[in-house]
Design a protein around this motif. Structure first.
Motif, PDB file in Angstrom:
ATOM      1  N   ARG A 275       0.869  -0.889  -0.010  1.00 59.64           N
ATOM      2  CA  ARG A 275       0.023  -0.092  -0.058  1.00 59.64           C
ATOM      3  C   ARG A 275       0.765   1.313   0.140  1.00 59.64           C
ATOM      4  O   ARG A 275       0.592   2.315  -0.569  1.00 59.64           O
TER       5      ARG A 275
ATOM      6  N   HIS B  58       2.289   1.641  -3.726  1.00 58.96           N
ATOM      7  CA  HIS B  58       1.538   2.047  -4.414  1.00 58.96           C
ATOM      8  C   HIS B  58       1.096   3.463  -4.306  1.00 58.96           C
ATOM      9  O   HIS B  58       0.924   4.278  -5.350  1.00 58.96           O
TER      10      HIS B  58
ATOM     11  N   LYS C 288      -0.432   5.643  -8.699  1.00 58.25           N
ATOM     12  CA  LYS C 288      -1.221   5.693  -7.492  1.00 58.25           C
ATOM     13  C   LYS C 288      -2.645   6.200  -8.243  1.00 58.25           C
ATOM     14  O   LYS C 288      -3.589   5.795  -7.200  1.00 58.25           O
TER      15      LYS C 288
ATOM     16  N   GLY D 163      -2.034  -0.235 -13.023  1.00 64.08           N
ATOM     17  CA  GLY D 163      -2.012  -0.053 -11.529  1.00 64.08           C
ATOM     18  C   GLY D 163      -1.090  -1.067 -10.865  1.00 64.08           C
ATOM     19  O   GLY D 163       0.044  -1.492 -11.490  1.00 64.08           O
ATOM     20  N   THR D 164      -1.545  -1.278  -9.458  1.00 64.45           N
ATOM     21  CA  THR D 164      -0.462  -2.270  -8.991  1.00 64.45           C
ATOM     22  C   THR D 164      -1.238  -3.662  -8.439  1.00 64.45           C
ATOM     23  O   THR D 164      -2.477  -3.341  -7.749  1.00 64.45           O
TER      24      THR D 164
ATOM     25  N   TYR E 164      -5.417  -0.520  -7.448  1.00 67.11           N
ATOM     26  CA  TYR E 164      -4.700  -1.389  -6.699  1.00 67.11           C
ATOM     27  C   TYR E 164      -5.376  -2.383  -6.249  1.00 67.11           C
ATOM     28  O   TYR E 164      -6.762  -2.355  -5.748  1.00 67.11           O
TER      29      TYR E 164
END
Length: 402
Positions: free
Chosen positions: A54, A57, A63, A109-110, A67
């Protein structure tokens, strides 16, 4: 290390503690965040690994994108490929519609893969392809699709051992382990344990509208000496139990024992020559703490008894050797040495008290024995004691065992 940035991340994600290893993990996460390098987080279950992705990201260029956190261990083996990569309509029984997978949803994203070691070998091969080329194929499809995701993985498994056992791909390990981050177990975080207890107690007080729990000095020492196999998660659970169930708002050592698994059944493998793999070095410290707590009171009572016996010795017609046993773990001896055979009066009385129990002395002796057993090989000695090499080096320096 940027201490201000680390502190800001702690406040943002409600991370409690000042342990240097914890600060280091957060600092590495902040530094690596702007890149797209893969990160592998290792640490015991319940140690707080989920906070690191977290942070990564939130400080990355991704960001503003999605996520997604995936617990690989909770997905059935038969559906894991579909969950991660998606499937086409009719790909298998029950696939009534086309479905996007997590790698498709997290494009740009992640994606956080928790318990990555639980993935089947076939899925590991698919994951390796994503890492190397950004490509994947949906279940039931032959079309190659592209995704642009940042992968952060975590595991509580020794992946090197899993590789040697054929349960994890070595090439995948090196792709995931580009940037390693290790989360320290709770038992190695010192006074962080008390800070976390305070936070959890305050949270419970607010949530359940009960007075906040406090700890006696002895209970604090026991809390810090406990092994914490469940780490932060276990501490939070126990604090919640005591907040609701305990009648007193000041928890004593005896009351705390009721909420901790019994420590008295743990063996001392190094000191007794038992199997070193059965229990960790920290389990030994639990016993030593407990013994010392119990003996502290015994020694005080013992000294009073000896003073009383010493005062009575001169008024007795004859004296016999007196031996007092304080518990099962220490022996205090009162010796009456010289006796006048003519008038039966004691001419000289020597009171000798030997106190040998010290947590530091016992710990030093355990480390010395392990080093001797392995001919000074610190890596093997650390494995024998079930502590990290870094901890062993620190202890060797602390006790001047070079």
């Amino acid at each position: 290390m940027n201490n201000e940035e680390v502190l800001r991340m702690k406040q943002r994600f409600q991370i409690v503690g000042n342990c240097p290893e914890l600060n280091r993990a957060i600092d590495v996460a902040i530094q690596v965040a702007p890149t797209d390098l893969s990160v592998l987080i290792t640490g015991e279950s319940g140690s707080g690994k989920e906070n690191i992705p977290r942070i990564i990201h939130a400080n990355s260029l991704r960001k503003s994108k999605q996520y997604i956190a995936v617990n690989c261990g909770s997905i059935p083996e038969g559906t894991v490929d579909s969950e991660l990569f998606g499937h086409e309509k009719g790909a298998f029984t029950g696939a009534v519609n086309e479905r996007k997978g997590y790698f498709d949803e997290a494009d740009g994203g992640t994606i956080f893969l928790d318990e990555v070691a639980e993935l089947p070998m076939a899925t590991q091969a698919r994951l390796l392809r994503v890492l190397e080329t950004g490509e994947f194929i949906k279940v039931g499809s032959s079309k190659v699709e592209k995704t642009d995701v940042r992968i952060v993985a975590a595991t509580n498994v020794d992946l090197q051992e899993a590789i040697s056992q054929g349960r994890f791909r070595e090439d995948l390990f090196y792709r995931l382990n580009t940037i390693p981050i290790k989360m320290p177990p709770l038992r190695e975080r010192g006074t962080d344990i008390l800070l976390l207890f305070r936070k959890f107690a305050a949270d419970c007080s607010e949530k359940y509208r009960v007075p906040t729990l406090q700890l006696s000095d002895e209970a604090k020492q026991m809390l810090m000496g406990y092994h914490w196999p469940g780490n932060v998660r276990q501490l939070k659970n126990i604090t919640e139990q005591m907040s609701i169930m305990a009648t007193s708002r000041v928890i004593t050592e005896d009351e705390l024992k009721e909420y901790l698994p019994d420590m008295r059944t743990t063996m001392l493998p190094v000191a007794t020559g038992g199997p070193s793999s059965a229990h960790s070095f920290e389990n030994e410290r639990e016993i030593l703490y407990k013994v010392l707590f119990d003996l502290r009171r015994d020694v005080t009572d013992l000294k009073e008894q000896m003073q009383h016996l010493s005062g009575q010795a001169h008024s007795q017609a004859s004296a016999q050797p007196v031996s007092i046993l304080a518990g099962e773990h220490s022996t205090e001896t009162v010796q009456h040495i010289t006796q006048n055979s003519q008038d039966d009066d004691i001419q000289d009385t020597e009171v000798y008290v030997e106190e040998t129990l010290s947590i530091d002395d016992v710990e030093k002796d355990l480390i010395r024995r392990a080093l001797q057993k392995h001919n000074g090989r610190r890596k093997n000695a650390a494995r024998e004691l079930h502590i990290s090499e870094r901890t062993l080096y620190r202890k060797i320096k602390e006790y001047n065992l070079e």
